[in-house]
Design an enzyme around this catalytic site. Structure first.
Site, PDB file in Angstrom:
ATOM      1  N   CYS A  50       0.817  -1.206   0.000  1.00 23.48           N
ATOM      2  CA  CYS A  50       0.000   0.000   0.000  1.00 23.48           C
ATOM      3  C   CYS A  50       0.856   1.263   0.000  1.00 23.48           C
ATOM      4  O   CYS A  50       0.378   2.344  -0.293  1.00 23.48           O
ATOM      5  CB  CYS A  50      -0.981  -0.011   1.155  1.00 23.48           C
ATOM      6  N   HIS A 100      18.965   0.659  -2.351  1.00 26.28           N
ATOM      7  CA  HIS A 100      17.548   0.982  -2.191  1.00 26.28           C
ATOM      8  C   HIS A 100      16.760  -0.255  -1.750  1.00 26.28           C
ATOM      9  O   HIS A 100      15.978  -0.203  -0.805  1.00 26.28           O
ATOM     10  CB  HIS A 100      16.977   1.528  -3.502  1.00 26.28           C
TER      11      HIS A 100
END
Lengths: 463, 267
Positions: A50, A100
């Protein structure tokens, strides 16, 4: 062969964009297959939660790969155009892409730093990719490393230890008053969302009984059924307070429902057993004068928020440690990736066989001192030609497979067959102290020990 | 040899106390292991020193006040280690190890100036052992009380600092306080009774109202009331913590009374 990540997260895109782009789990496999059908995209994994949608991929060329993935993302949701999407996207390549991924896995990039859900989500995404065979040597290694980095961060730092939500902070405070929440009773006065959440957390931590009172009697009965508790009539809750160890108040009332006198009476009736009162209502429903009652511990919403802020700050400090770990781990992974490049592998292979050849020739010529200069050259030539013929196919295969999706697998195989990641036992420097150079027919012991560690990755690839 | 062990113990307890003190002020948990290790080392050498005193050449000598304090210190560490290994509350060491150290330092400083107790009967051994075990109970209750008051203050003033995060839950401290008194009180009672019996044998009277006996009786009555109050009218939590801290002053004064007692008077 480049590793890139293209995606968006809560830091770059509003929820309207994220929810449109999110790929439901049921359609993840199909999306991955589509991703890898784009030319130039070798491996791919899609992380959709989400708070972020990210594509990690191994591509031939960074720029075209990046373009293809943007195309893929825009195609995922028909109502989203490329123009709408592009401003929210970020992309990283190489070491920055790895860093990342590590940061995401270790929950350093999460909305709530240190939350643990993201690691499970990454594992799930990886499982789907494995099931659809959209990952290869590089991606498998990188994602597995990311998972292990995340675990290391969780065990070696205190990043996910402290409560960072108001409702959870209530549980943390309760545990500083009651060492064991079992057999304890919580009285819920009013039923605000946050109070219900806190009650649920308390129950999850073992609180034995819940008593609930609301202005609407039926509401209390319904909630009691939901929590497995008892409903208490609203006009009687003050008499009931003495039986509660924890009192959780959140009503819409605009005045104090619980006064210092009420609490004092309850504590006396409890024979001075401590009481923990939480007032989550705004305006407050418990008279702040309760603070002066001995053995009653009152915390209002600001106190809980203050606790949360402190814990956040603490998590930030831990996050700095975690960032250093990520950097370390990126370096080790980069070393491994470098080894997968073809040219250095070919050079290393050439050097390795030349070392072997030289060592063997010197050994033989030492014993054949009577040979003429011409004969010696003949022997040397013989050795050279055998060696060259033996490695010829390997060299050719490596060169031709460079750009295929199996390229890294071939490189990895060659490195392991010829032990290129270990110093040569035949090189001149090491020969001086090695009494008896070992031939290829006597593999060094480490060779066996390396096998089991590598097997799982090979097996998963095969699936 | 016993003296060497005693010195080693003293040094290790000093190190442990310093280490535990810095542990309680620092965020890191790393020091707890070091502190605990040093404490266990000190405890081991202390045990050897005490065993040597029991079986060595001086074993026939009656227990001196210095022996009693050394035993008290050993018992405090023992109780700490038991609680530590059962509940993993490292910060307890920051309070108990310094107290054990004070007791041991007093033992080291006092031996020559304080006369040994007169060997009246074997009851003297019982008297010393039981009184000291009772004292250990009250010491632990005192520590639990102090920790309770600190944690209570921190919670009330909403100071969620390092100490707050390291101190255990309030009800645990209250429970520890209660258990220590429940165990300590009957032991002190027996200690006083055996003391009175020894006194009766040597002097013909149970009580002579010297400072030691006076304070011992005052302390006994005080803790009796504290215990009764807890069981009947709910003197627990903060009040119990305050009362045990105050009561500990009585324990200290009794010990000082013993130390100051002239050679003429008997226990």
């Amino acid at each position: 062969m480049h590793l890139i990540v293209v995606g968006l997260s809560h830091k770059t895109a509003p929820v309207e964009i994220r929810e449109q782009l999110a790929v439901p789990e049921s359609r993840l496999g199909e999306a991955l297959t589509r991703l890898c059908s784009y030319p130039g995209i070798k491996e791919g994994i899609l992380l959709s939660t989400c708070n972020r949608v990210e594509v990690y991929s191994v591509v031939d060329d960074v720029d075209t790969g990046c373009g293809r993935i943007q195309e893929f993302l825009a195609d995922t949701h028909l109502s989203l155009s490329s123009e709408q999407l592009t401003p929210h996207l970020y992309w990283h390549t190489g070491d920055r892409a790895i860093a990342h991924l590590f940061r995401v896995a270790a929950s350093l990039d999460s909305m709530i730093i240190g939350e643990s859900q993201i690691l499970g989500q990454l594992k799930d995404a990886f499982e789907v990719a494995l099931a659809h065979k959209t990952t290869g040597v590089i991606m498998n290694k990188v994602v597995k490393k990311a998972i292990s980095v995340a675990k290391r961060v969780r065990t070696e730092t205190k990043i996910s230890e402290m409560a960072v939500s108001v409702s959870y902070a209530a549980v943390e405070l309760a545990k500083k008053i009651f060492s064991n929440l079992h057999e304890k009773t919580v009285l819920l006065i009013g039923a605000g969302e946050m109070a219900k959440l806190a009650a649920r957390h308390l129950l999850a931590h073992g609180v034995g009984h819940v008593r609930i009172t609301t202005r609407t009697p039926q509401h209390a009965v319904d909630l009691a059924a939901k929590f497995g508790g008892t409903a208490v009539p609203f006009d009687q809750f003050k008499d009931d307070m003495a039986s509660a160890d924890i009192v959780l108040v959140s009503t819409g009332a605009s005045h104090y429902l619980v006064g210092a006198e009420d609490v004092h009476r309850a504590v006396t009736e409890r024979m001075n057993r401590p009481m923990f009162l939480i007032d989550i209502s705004v305006p407050r429903n418990i008279d702040p004068a309760v603070r002066h009652v001995d053995n009653a511990f009152l915390f209002d919403i600001d106190d809980l928020k203050q606790r949360v802020e402190q814990n956040r700050a603490e998590r930030m400090r831990e996050a700095e440690k975690a960032e250093r770990m990520v950097l370390e781990e990126v370096t080790t992974l980069l070393d491994w990736m470098k080894s997968l490049e073809v040219t250095p592998t070919i050079v290393a292979l050439r050097n390795r066989v030349d070392d072997i050849k030289r060592a063997e020739v010197e050994k033989v010529l030492g014993r054949l001192g009577h040979l003429s200069h011409q004969d010696r050259e003949l022997v040397e030539g013989l050795a050279a030609s055998i060696v060259n013929k033996l490695i010829h196919r390997t060299m050719v295969t490596l060169k031709t497979e460079v750009n295929s999706s199996n390229g890294p697998a071939f490189v990895e195989a060659a490195r392991r067959f010829f032990h290129l990641d270990r110093p040569s036992p035949f090189s001149r420097e090491s020969r001086d102290d090695a009494e008896q150079p070992r031939g290829l027919d006597e593999p060094p012991e480490e060779f066996q020990s390396e096998e089991p560690a590598q097997k799982p990755s090979m097996r998963k690839q095969a699936r | 040899m016993a003296a060497v062990c005693f010195m080693i113990t003293l040094v290790l307890y000093i190190l442990a106390a310093v280490s535990f003190f810095s542990y309680s002020l620092r965020r890191s948990e790393a020091l707890s292991k070091v502190s605990l290790g040093v404490t266990v080392g000190g405890f081991a050498s202390h045990t050897i020193a005490l065993v040597m005193r029991m079986v060595g050449p001086s074993s026939s000598a009656p227990p001196s006040f210095s022996d009693a304090l050394s035993f008290l210190s050993w018992m405090i560490i023992l109780v700490f280690l038991v609680v530590e290994f059962r509940h993993r509350i490292h910060v307890l060491g920051s309070f108990m190890v310094p107290l054990a150290l004070v007791s041991l330092v007093s033992a080291a400083a006092l031996p020559e100036t304080v006369p040994t107790l007169q060997p009246v009967l074997k009851t003297l051994w019982f008297h010393v052992t039981l009184s000291m075990l009772g004292t250990v109970g009250f010491t632990v209750a005192f520590v639990a009380g102090v920790m309770y008051l600190i944690q209570d203050r921190l919670l009330k003033s909403k100071q969620f600092n390092v100490l707050y995060s390291k101190l255990p839950a309030l009800d645990f401290l209250d429970h520890l306080n209660q258990q220590s008194i429940v165990l300590g009180f009957p032991l002190l009672t027996l200690g006083i009774v055996t003391g009175a019996i020894s006194a009766d044998f040597s002097r013909g009277s149970y009580v002579s109202w010297n400072p030691e006996q006076t304070w011992a009786l005052v302390t006994w009555v005080f803790y009796f009331v504290v215990l009764l109050g807890r069981l009947t009218v709910g003197w627990r939590a903060k009040r119990a913590a305050y009362l045990t801290v105050i009561g500990f002053a009585g324990v200290i004064l009794t010990l000082v009374g013993v130390a100051l007692k002239g050679s003429s008077s008997l226990s």
